[in-house]
Design an enzyme around this catalytic site. Sequence first.
Site, PDB file in Angstrom:
ATOM      1  N   GLY A 204      20.489  29.395   4.014  1.00  0.00           N
ATOM      2  CA  GLY A 204      21.036  29.898   2.767  1.00  0.00           C
ATOM      3  C   GLY A 204      20.282  31.153   2.371  1.00  0.00           C
ATOM      4  O   GLY A 204      19.047  31.140   2.313  1.00  0.00           O
ATOM      5  N   ALA A 205      20.996  32.239   2.104  1.00  0.00           N
ATOM      6  CA  ALA A 205      20.347  33.529   1.873  1.00  0.00           C
ATOM      7  C   ALA A 205      19.277  33.498   0.778  1.00  0.00           C
ATOM      8  O   ALA A 205      18.163  33.973   0.999  1.00  0.00           O
ATOM      9  CB  ALA A 205      21.405  34.591   1.562  1.00  0.00           C
TER      10      ALA A 205
ATOM     11  N   ASP B  20      25.823  36.366   2.251  1.00  0.00           N
ATOM     12  CA  ASP B  20      24.545  36.727   2.855  1.00  0.00           C
ATOM     13  C   ASP B  20      24.239  38.209   2.711  1.00  0.00           C
ATOM     14  O   ASP B  20      23.086  38.607   2.805  1.00  0.00           O
ATOM     15  CB  ASP B  20      24.539  36.324   4.330  1.00  0.00           C
ATOM     16  CG  ASP B  20      24.487  34.813   4.487  1.00  0.00           C
ATOM     17  OD1 ASP B  20      23.395  34.281   4.704  1.00  0.00           O
ATOM     18  OD2 ASP B  20      25.542  34.172   4.363  1.00  0.00           O
TER      19      ASP B  20
END
Length: 348
Positions: free
Chosen positions: A51-52, A241
Amino acid sequence: MIFIHKIKTLEYSSGKLIILDQTKLPNKTEFIEIASIDEAYRAICSLSVRGAPAIGVFAAYSLVIGAKANLHLPITDFMHALKKDAVFIASSRPTAVNLTWAINRMLKKLESTNVYDTSQAFSILEKEAMAIHQEDISINKQIGHNLLSLLNDGDTILTHCNAGILATSGYGTALSPVYLAKERGMNIKVYADETRPLLQGSRITAYELNKSGIDVTLICDNMAAVILSKKLVQAVIVGCDRVAANGDVANKIGTFSLSILANHFNIPVYIAAPTPTIDFNCTSGDGIPIEQRDALEVKKTNDTFTSPQEIKVFNPAFDVTPNNLISAIVTEKGIAYPPFNESLKSFR
């Protein structure tokens, strides 16, 4: 208290960095202590942490862990080692801009301060990583507040991959309005794509929503058109992202096709994007590097081959959704509408 407040993607305390190993979900809840920069690199590459936003926070703490191992060095050698660690960690995943954003912020903080010894440098790095961590939680909650203004009590959304608590430090991005609605006594229901090939939707999104008491329904990726055609959802909400300056968005593979479907059926597509995810140096989606991952992720399920072993595989981890398919990009600072090359400028 709902589940969102009971589990943490990562935790740093007294020089120790602990992460939830997301590769084990949903069947096992296991935690890993990250004790070196090499372990941090492997954790990102293996998707133990993903997860960014979470990767950005984790990268900041990773530099702290690396710095801790080098406290015995002279300050010049310490700084050289720190920059080497920064380059190494930055190479772990190329698409998510939060990773390099957090690393650059850590280095700039240190470079902007008169540092005389390694213990002082370490303290500065540690405090900056903690600040990034706390800011991420606040950012996500505000994104949820802004997204909730686009929804009504009783609405149902469709999401892809995982942009919830387990992709961030708290609340999530795309799932933040769902959790905020729950806290406020509202009810937002969710359809979750399974998200091939690594099933982040079924393993992680469905897991955390179900644990939190959210009304969630899991579907295969190729069922989205049916759901959208029957008007069973009022919005598609996904994380991202990287956002290019013109509003093109890189997100988990499958987001592009889902956005095409949503536009065909006149369902709005909302992108949940913390402002650190916006890359103003990237003019369009053409400039976003797309990570190519191991062929075995496609050819195997649960360590069993589901295809001919010798078959060729194309396995991009992300795709780019053009800005003309996006209804709004929702940040903690506000909501950007087309044309994004103008509206996003206010979030610099």
